[in-house]
Write an enzyme that holds these catalytic residues in place. Structure first.
Site, PDB file in Angstrom:
ATOM      1  CG  HIS A   1     -14.582  27.864   6.267  1.00 12.44           C
ATOM      2  ND1 HIS A   1     -15.617  28.313   5.479  1.00 12.44           N
ATOM      3  CD2 HIS A   1     -15.070  26.828   6.983  1.00 12.44           C
ATOM      4  CE1 HIS A   1     -16.696  27.571   5.710  1.00 12.44           C
ATOM      5  NE2 HIS A   1     -16.388  26.661   6.611  1.00 12.44           N
TER       6      HIS A   1
ATOM      7  CG  ASP B   1     -20.763  20.779  -0.545  1.00 16.09           C
ATOM      8  OD1 ASP B   1     -20.785  19.808   0.247  1.00 16.09           O
ATOM      9  OD2 ASP B   1     -21.051  21.929  -0.205  1.00 16.09           O
TER      10      ASP B   1
ATOM     11  NE  ARG C   1     -23.414  15.302   4.353  1.00 13.01           N
ATOM     12  CZ  ARG C   1     -22.620  16.331   4.677  1.00 13.01           C
ATOM     13  NH1 ARG C   1     -22.203  17.189   3.757  1.00 13.01           N
ATOM     14  NH2 ARG C   1     -22.224  16.504   5.909  1.00 13.01           N
TER      15      ARG C   1
ATOM     16  CB  SER D   1     -19.284  19.268   2.881  1.00 13.04           C
ATOM     17  OG  SER D   1     -20.086  20.406   2.763  1.00 13.04           O
TER      18      SER D   1
ATOM     19  CE  LYS E   1     -19.213  24.189   1.276  1.00 11.85           C
ATOM     20  NZ  LYS E   1     -20.445  23.821   1.934  1.00 11.85           N
TER      21      LYS E   1
HETATM   22  N1  URA Z   1     -20.830  23.135   6.545  1.00 10.79           N
HETATM   23  C1  URA Z   1     -20.676  22.697   5.276  1.00 10.79           C
HETATM   24  O1  URA Z   1     -20.383  23.458   4.372  1.00 10.79           O
HETATM   25  N2  URA Z   1     -20.831  21.365   5.058  1.00 10.79           N
HETATM   26  C2  URA Z   1     -21.145  20.471   6.021  1.00 10.79           C
HETATM   27  O2  URA Z   1     -21.265  19.299   5.739  1.00 10.79           O
HETATM   28  C3  URA Z   1     -21.318  20.969   7.337  1.00 10.79           C
HETATM   29  C4  URA Z   1     -21.145  22.305   7.568  1.00 10.79           C
END
Ligand code: URA
Length: 434
Positions: free
Chosen positions: A82, A161, A168, A183, A187
């Site tokens: 990632h 999320d 957010r 966050s 995932k």
């Molecule tokens: N990428 C994400 O998936 N979440 C965040 O909070 C910031 C960047």
């Protein structure tokens, strides 16, 4: 339990328990806790922070808010990768076929670009007919058959999320370490891999611009991964200028293909080898970093990584012939060279601005609903530290609309800072955290 009491507790610097965090995430996902209360909580977290336990609890609650993929039908150690996002970051396009050709099953969920950063799925759609909207059975079947498949994030992957991130985004609570780490990791953990390699970007094109913040984020995410029982390694890498030369969807695909043909830009190749080596070590396909790097170079040399890309594109409905003949990729109708107007060195490139220029040309999304033009973008000719003479080409713009091209040209010129002194060389790899 009452959300009001939890807000008061966090506002006053208290530590939330696992049960309290689970209550809050469940309630918010189900719509029982309203946006205004969750906004207040996010702002309290922003100011008071969360400790390691709380951050892990938040991650696990968000992971469990939806489907957690079961990849046990795929043999072998599944290693995911990632990136926290950057400009010209086409790493997955080259790295996924490279590691797949080395025997690591790649079962990856990728996202689309938003803002100044690009996304793997958009880039892959440069292959006519390519689709990442495939049923999970075909995803698993493709990985077992050819060793690689990439699908789009399903709506039911960490839905807490998704909702929280949107909140957010509009309440000025994105840039908090615990919130970002939880966050991203919620995932990744829901996507089911056995091990995770994180590429945490730092510099003017990254989400975290300061190196110390990027390291802190990297450490936080590795701790969460380990806390969730996964092997996890983070590489902190430079994003103070675009990666490679190409920025823009089809242009980046072309550069990734060139890399698999052994003609990649040095920085991009180095990042692929660094991340790939960590993936091979975690996937037990190499004993040492040196051995891993040699294996990765070998699959470029013998053409098997390129072939893997073609098999993967074909398996997902795309025009695999474009892997061997890049003239088949989308092409822009206009080009324009952006010239230097004085002699010197490229002292700095405002990397985020280069991403914005690609966005202006139509290569990125202003909103989630925007349509993007896969053919447009920028190919840099000069990078930080290069010597320039007045009149030299700094970059070439690829566009389909003249007015957008002119605006991008004006901004790109400003993104380049030409200095009399040669700038200090920045290292590409800042560190590896495991
Ligand atoms: N990428 C994400 O998936 N979440 C965040 O909070 C910031 C960047």
């Amino acid at each position: 339990m009452r959300m009001y009491d939890l807000i008061v507790k966090k506002r006053n610097g208290g530590i939330l328990t696992r049960e309290e965090i689970a209550f809050m995430v469940r309630g918010y996902t189900d719509g029982e806790i309203p946006d205004y209360q969750m906004s207040a909580m996010m702002m309290a977290v922003y100011f008071q922070g969360m400790d390691e336990e709380e951050t892990l609890s938040l991650t696990m609650s968000m992971r469990d808010s939806g489907e957690v993929l079961d990849l046990s039908a795929i043999a072998g150690i599944k290693v995911d990768k990632h990136s926290t996002g950057g400009v010209g970051d086409k790493t997955s396009l080259a790295l996924a076929p490279m590691v797949a050709a080395c025997g690591i099953p790649v079962a990856k969920m990728s996202g689309r670009g938003l803002g100044h950063t690009g996304g793997t799925i958009d880039k892959l759609e440069s292959f006519t007919g390519f689709s990442t909207s495939i049923p999970s059975e075909r995803f698993v079947e493709n990985v077992n058959r050819i060793g690689i498949s990439i699908m789009g994030q399903t709506a039911n992957l960490a839905p807490a999320d998704k909702k929280l991130y949107a909140l957010r985004d509009v309440t000025a609570t994105v840039d908090n370490m615990s919130l970002i780490a939880s966050s991203i990791m919620s995932k990744k953990l829901a996507a089911g891999a056995d091990a995770i390699v994180l590429d945490v970007k730092t510099g003017s094109g990254a989400f975290m611009k300061a190196e110390a913040d990027s390291f802190a984020l990297a450490r936080e995410m590795v701790k969460i991964g380990n806390g969730a029982g996964k092997k996890c390694v983070a590489v902190v890498s430079d994003m103070d200028q675009p990666l490679g030369f190409a920025v823009g969807n089809a242009l980046e695909v072309e550069e990734a293909i060139a890399t698999l043909k052994g003609r990649g830009p040095a920085d991009f190749v180095e990042l692929c080898l660094t991340l790939g080596a960590q993936m091979l070590l975690l996937g037990k396909k190499a004993e040492t970093e040196q051995e891993a790097r040699e294996k990765l170079l070998a699959v470029i040399k013998d053409g098997s990584a390129l072939q893997k890309l073609a098999e993967f594109v074909e398996a997902q409905g795309g025009d695999a012939a474009a892997v061997y003949d890049t003239a088949r990729l989308p092409k822009a109708s206009l080009t324009k060279e952006v010239k230097a107007d004085k002699d010197g060195f490229v002292g700095h490139i405002n990397c985020e601005e280069v991403g914005v220029c690609s966005l202006i040309l139509g290569g990125g999304r202003e909103t989630k609903e925007s349509c993007i033009d896969l053919s447009v973008g920028i190919v840099l000719q000069k990078k930080t530290g290069d010597n320039v003479l007045s009149g030299d080409t700094l970059a070439v713009l690829y566009a389909n609309e003249r007015d957008k091209m002119e605006e991008a040209e004006r901004r790109l010129k400003l993104a380049y800072r030409i200095t009399n002194e040669m700038p200090q060389k920045r290292s590409l790899i800042k560190g590896v955290i495991s």
